[in-house]
Design a protein around this motif. Structure first.
Motif, PDB file in Angstrom:
ATOM      1  N   GLN A 219     -16.687  29.533 -20.960  1.00  0.00           N
ATOM      2  CA  GLN A 219     -17.273  28.218 -20.714  1.00  0.00           C
ATOM      3  C   GLN A 219     -18.025  27.766 -21.961  1.00  0.00           C
ATOM      4  OE1 GLN A 219     -17.509  26.302 -17.660  1.00  0.00           O
ATOM      5  NE2 GLN A 219     -18.486  24.767 -18.921  1.00  0.00           N
ATOM      6  N   ARG A 220     -17.566  26.700 -22.593  1.00  0.00           N
ATOM      7  CA  ARG A 220     -18.214  26.187 -23.799  1.00  0.00           C
ATOM      8  C   ARG A 220     -19.289  25.173 -23.430  1.00  0.00           C
ATOM      9  NH1 ARG A 220     -13.051  25.242 -27.896  1.00  0.00           N
ATOM     10  NH2 ARG A 220     -12.009  27.211 -27.416  1.00  0.00           N
ATOM     11  N   ALA A 221     -20.342  25.130 -24.251  1.00  0.00           N
ATOM     12  CA  ALA A 221     -21.447  24.200 -23.998  1.00  0.00           C
ATOM     13  C   ALA A 221     -22.063  23.778 -25.324  1.00  0.00           C
ATOM     14  CB  ALA A 221     -22.506  24.862 -23.108  1.00  0.00           C
ATOM     15  N   ALA A 222     -22.630  22.601 -25.360  1.00  0.00           N
ATOM     16  CA  ALA A 222     -23.286  22.105 -26.571  1.00  0.00           C
ATOM     17  C   ALA A 222     -24.558  22.901 -26.841  1.00  0.00           C
ATOM     18  CB  ALA A 222     -23.614  20.622 -26.423  1.00  0.00           C
ATOM     19  N   GLU A 223     -24.793  23.210 -28.118  1.00  0.00           N
ATOM     20  CA  GLU A 223     -25.973  23.993 -28.480  1.00  0.00           C
ATOM     21  C   GLU A 223     -27.267  23.201 -28.322  1.00  0.00           C
ATOM     22  OE1 GLU A 223     -25.347  27.042 -31.916  1.00  0.00           O
ATOM     23  OE2 GLU A 223     -24.221  25.249 -32.450  1.00  0.00           O
ATOM     24  N   ASP A 224     -27.188  21.881 -28.462  1.00  0.00           N
ATOM     25  CA  ASP A 224     -28.408  21.074 -28.489  1.00  0.00           C
ATOM     26  C   ASP A 224     -28.608  20.249 -27.226  1.00  0.00           C
ATOM     27  OD1 ASP A 224     -26.270  19.440 -28.896  1.00  0.00           O
ATOM     28  OD2 ASP A 224     -27.095  18.367 -30.626  1.00  0.00           O
ATOM     29  N   ALA A 225     -27.957  20.627 -26.132  1.00  0.00           N
ATOM     30  CA  ALA A 225     -28.094  19.874 -24.880  1.00  0.00           C
ATOM     31  C   ALA A 225     -29.504  20.019 -24.321  1.00  0.00           C
ATOM     32  CB  ALA A 225     -27.067  20.356 -23.866  1.00  0.00           C
ATOM     33  N   GLU A 227     -29.972  19.567 -20.932  1.00  0.00           N
ATOM     34  CA  GLU A 227     -29.782  20.141 -19.603  1.00  0.00           C
ATOM     35  C   GLU A 227     -28.306  20.521 -19.449  1.00  0.00           C
ATOM     36  OE1 GLU A 227     -28.430  18.831 -16.459  1.00  0.00           O
ATOM     37  OE2 GLU A 227     -27.230  17.411 -17.624  1.00  0.00           O
ATOM     38  N   TYR A 228     -28.058  21.459 -18.519  1.00  0.00           N
ATOM     39  CA  TYR A 228     -26.716  22.043 -18.397  1.00  0.00           C
ATOM     40  C   TYR A 228     -26.252  22.094 -16.940  1.00  0.00           C
ATOM     41  CZ  TYR A 228     -27.237  23.758 -23.226  1.00  0.00           C
ATOM     42  OH  TYR A 228     -27.397  23.858 -24.582  1.00  0.00           O
ATOM     43  N   SER A 229     -26.543  21.055 -16.162  1.00  0.00           N
ATOM     44  CA  SER A 229     -26.183  21.077 -14.741  1.00  0.00           C
ATOM     45  C   SER A 229     -24.677  21.207 -14.535  1.00  0.00           C
ATOM     46  CB  SER A 229     -26.695  19.806 -14.045  1.00  0.00           C
ATOM     47  OG  SER A 229     -28.103  19.766 -14.069  1.00  0.00           O
ATOM     48  N   ALA A 230     -23.902  20.402 -15.245  1.00  0.00           N
ATOM     49  CA  ALA A 230     -22.452  20.442 -15.080  1.00  0.00           C
ATOM     50  C   ALA A 230     -21.892  21.789 -15.497  1.00  0.00           C
ATOM     51  CB  ALA A 230     -21.800  19.317 -15.885  1.00  0.00           C
ATOM     52  N   GLN A 231     -22.388  22.329 -16.636  1.00  0.00           N
ATOM     53  CA  GLN A 231     -21.900  23.626 -17.114  1.00  0.00           C
ATOM     54  C   GLN A 231     -22.310  24.753 -16.176  1.00  0.00           C
ATOM     55  OE1 GLN A 231     -23.529  21.347 -18.863  1.00  0.00           O
ATOM     56  NE2 GLN A 231     -22.473  20.954 -20.809  1.00  0.00           N
ATOM     57  N   SER A 232     -23.519  24.660 -15.612  1.00  0.00           N
ATOM     58  CA  SER A 232     -23.983  25.687 -14.675  1.00  0.00           C
ATOM     59  C   SER A 232     -23.109  25.717 -13.423  1.00  0.00           C
ATOM     60  CB  SER A 232     -25.440  25.431 -14.278  1.00  0.00           C
ATOM     61  OG  SER A 232     -26.302  25.548 -15.378  1.00  0.00           O
ATOM     62  N   SER A 263     -31.217  24.774 -15.385  1.00  0.00           N
ATOM     63  CA  SER A 263     -30.163  24.100 -14.626  1.00  0.00           C
ATOM     64  C   SER A 263     -29.487  25.075 -13.665  1.00  0.00           C
ATOM     65  CB  SER A 263     -29.131  23.506 -15.589  1.00  0.00           C
ATOM     66  OG  SER A 263     -29.722  22.575 -16.468  1.00  0.00           O
ATOM     67  N   PHE A 264     -29.280  26.290 -14.110  1.00  0.00           N
ATOM     68  CA  PHE A 264     -28.636  27.327 -13.304  1.00  0.00           C
ATOM     69  C   PHE A 264     -29.417  27.570 -12.013  1.00  0.00           C
ATOM     70  CE2 PHE A 264     -28.100  31.856 -12.237  1.00  0.00           C
ATOM     71  CZ  PHE A 264     -26.724  31.998 -12.258  1.00  0.00           C
ATOM     72  N   ARG A 265     -30.725  27.608 -12.118  1.00  0.00           N
ATOM     73  CA  ARG A 265     -31.572  27.864 -10.951  1.00  0.00           C
ATOM     74  C   ARG A 265     -31.432  26.747  -9.917  1.00  0.00           C
ATOM     75  NH1 ARG A 265     -37.803  28.883 -12.026  1.00  0.00           N
ATOM     76  NH2 ARG A 265     -37.416  27.090 -13.394  1.00  0.00           N
ATOM     77  N   ARG A 266     -31.290  25.511 -10.382  1.00  0.00           N
ATOM     78  CA  ARG A 266     -31.228  24.379  -9.465  1.00  0.00           C
ATOM     79  C   ARG A 266     -29.934  24.347  -8.652  1.00  0.00           C
ATOM     80  NH1 ARG A 266     -33.786  21.708 -13.885  1.00  0.00           N
ATOM     81  NH2 ARG A 266     -31.789  20.880 -14.631  1.00  0.00           N
ATOM     82  N   VAL A 267     -28.845  24.860  -9.212  1.00  0.00           N
ATOM     83  CA  VAL A 267     -27.563  24.780  -8.501  1.00  0.00           C
ATOM     84  C   VAL A 267     -27.110  26.131  -7.949  1.00  0.00           C
ATOM     85  CG1 VAL A 267     -26.810  22.792  -9.847  1.00  0.00           C
ATOM     86  CG2 VAL A 267     -26.235  25.087 -10.648  1.00  0.00           C
ATOM     87  N   ARG A 268     -27.892  27.173  -8.182  1.00  0.00           N
ATOM     88  CA  ARG A 268     -27.468  28.519  -7.801  1.00  0.00           C
ATOM     89  C   ARG A 268     -27.499  28.756  -6.294  1.00  0.00           C
ATOM     90  NH1 ARG A 268     -30.622  34.108  -9.435  1.00  0.00           N
ATOM     91  NH2 ARG A 268     -29.022  35.571  -8.748  1.00  0.00           N
ATOM     92  N   ALA A 269     -28.283  27.983  -5.556  1.00  0.00           N
ATOM     93  CA  ALA A 269     -28.464  28.239  -4.121  1.00  0.00           C
ATOM     94  C   ALA A 269     -27.150  28.267  -3.358  1.00  0.00           C
ATOM     95  CB  ALA A 269     -29.393  27.187  -3.526  1.00  0.00           C
ATOM     96  N   ASP A 270     -26.169  27.523  -3.832  1.00  0.00           N
ATOM     97  CA  ASP A 270     -24.871  27.479  -3.148  1.00  0.00           C
ATOM     98  C   ASP A 270     -23.985  28.670  -3.501  1.00  0.00           C
ATOM     99  OD1 ASP A 270     -25.555  25.081  -1.946  1.00  0.00           O
ATOM    100  OD2 ASP A 270     -24.745  23.874  -3.592  1.00  0.00           O
TER     101      ASP A 270
END
Length: 436
Positions: A219-225, A227-232, A263-270
């Motif tokens: 999974q690639r992600a921007a270094e300078d983002a 927030e990472y909700s979509a990537q998480s 961001s990972f913490r916010r979407v991890r519940a599911d």
């Protein structure tokens, strides 16, 4: 020397070039550097440590940057200067430590390296910079050794003037892969969308394959983002499993790992059957505390490191320096991997100076001693260190990587503790890695 013009004839491979070509190029660089130094008669720091002169070194790092700031490394170096001088100096000489703010950019890295040359330092010790292409050429041209860099660039494991004390990202990812192979279902790596980031998947996969596990999702992600909700969410979906084994998400975004984990913490519940795992440098105890401790996203996470956990008694020597000379300096955290690396680097340098005896301490004599005479015992913080250019891992592009040991740690009740006793040697794992 007359009738001859001294010019820089080569440079080492940048950290972003493919590692499969690093060995051949680094070998050529070694010969070119030796020829350049010998042919031009360069003897950097010729007066350093001679007579009553102090021994002059430099430590640099980003000290006040928005990303990857490491102020504790120069701060500890200055504390070590005060401590060693209060205890008689190094082999009868006072130590003088120059520090430089690298600003986490290529211009700053080059300025620090040029300052080191201008000041005739005999070594750069315990420093951090991502910009090897900027700082190595000035050091190489002057023959100044780079002792105990953070291990963040490939060039630190190829340059003949580099004396790394840890195995950098290669060992951390290979060691983490070996652990996750035994305990995880699907694994997803979240890494920078960059050329440097392209080097990370084979390293993690080398450990997974050693444990007969499938390759990680990439999974690639921007270094300078910011927030990472979509990537998480995508990473959690890839690592989600119904097999009964926990899936694992491995963020390897350096200083942005904490942003990803928010961001990972916010979407991890599911996705209750997925947990995080990462490497030291991306997270330490201060990051775990700031993210909520035992109620935060790192609880239960496996983390590979280079050294024993901060509470290990083998760190007592470092803590003594801090207690005596920097007790109130909040920049210096004994649990920080940068501070720990700086302590080990100065221990290596002191061993080299002690070995020189009555000889002058120069950049040349320090290099010669480290190349030929010294095996450094770090009191169990690393294996005994001895540098040779054609090391075991030269075949996979890391000829200066002499410490392939990692430790396995886990976050329990919000504290980073040892998950297993002792070190794990990942030399064989790296040799089997597909790094071409």
């Amino acid at each position: 020397m007359t009738g001859r013009r001294c010019t820089r004839s080569t440079s080492l491979p940048p950290s972003t070039r493919p590692v499969s070509r690093a060995t051949a190029r680094a070998a050529g660089a070694a010969l070119a550097i030796a020829s350049f130094v010998a042919g031009c008669g360069i003897i950097p720091g010729a007066t350093g440590g001679s007579g009553d002169d102090p021994i002059k070194v430099m430590t640099w790092a980003p000290m006040d940057s928005d990303v990857d700031s490491k102020p504790g490394m120069p701060a500890f170096a200055q504390a070590y200067e005060r401590w060693i001088n209060a205890h008689g100096g190094m082999n009868g000489h006072r130590l003088k430590v120059l520090v430089c703010d690298e600003h986490n950019d290529s211009v700053g890295a080059a300025k620090c390296a040029r300052l080191a040359v201008q000041e005739h330092v005999v070594a750069v010790v315990g420093s951090y910079s991502q910009y090897a292409d900027s700082f190595f050429p000035p050091l190489e041209g002057a023959g100044i050794p780079y002792i105990g860099g953070y291990g963040i660039t490939t060039a630190e494991f190829t340059s003949p003037l580099s004396y790394p004390v840890n195995g950098g990202q290669p060992t951390l990812l290979a060691g983490l892969g070996r652990k996750l192979a035994a305990g995880c279902g699907p694994v997803t790596l979240v890494r920078p969308d960059s050329i440097a980031g392209d080097e990370l998947p084979p390293l993690l996969d080398s450990g997974l394959k050693a444990g007969r596990h499938a390759e990680a999702g990439d999974q690639r992600a921007a270094e300078d983002a910011t927030e990472y909700s979509a990537q998480s969410k995508k990473a959690l979906e890839q690592a989600g499993t119904e097999s009964g084994k926990e899936g694992c998400v491995v963020p390897a975004l350096g200083d942005r790992t904490s942003t990803f984990m928010d961001s990972f913490r916010r979407v991890r519940a599911d996705y209750p059957d997925v947990r995080a795992a990462t490497v030291l440098g991306s997270v330490d105890q201060t990051v775990i505390d700031a993210s909520g401790g035992k109620s935060g996203p790192y609880e239960g996470a496996y983390i590979t490191g280079w050294y024993p956990v901060a509470g290990d008694p083998r760190w007592d020597g470092m803590k003594k320096v801090i207690k005596e000379q920097a007790f109130l300096d909040q920049r210096i955290d004994p649990a920080d991997a940068g501070v720990q690396t700086t302590y080990i680097a100065y221990s290596v340098f002191k061993r080299a100076v002690d070995r020189l005896g009555d000889r002058d301490v120069t950049a040349v004599s320090v290099r010669q001693t480290l190349d030929k005479d010294v095996t450094v015992d770090t009191g169990g913080l690393t294996p005994p260190l001895h540098w040779e250019f054609a090391a075991k891992l030269a075949a996979v592009g890391f000829p200066r990587l002499v410490n392939a040991n990692v430790t396995l740690q886990v976050v329990r009740e919000g504290r980073l503790v040892a998950a297993e006793k002792g070190f794990v040697d990942v030399t064989r794992t790296l040799l089997d890695a597909d790094l071409n």
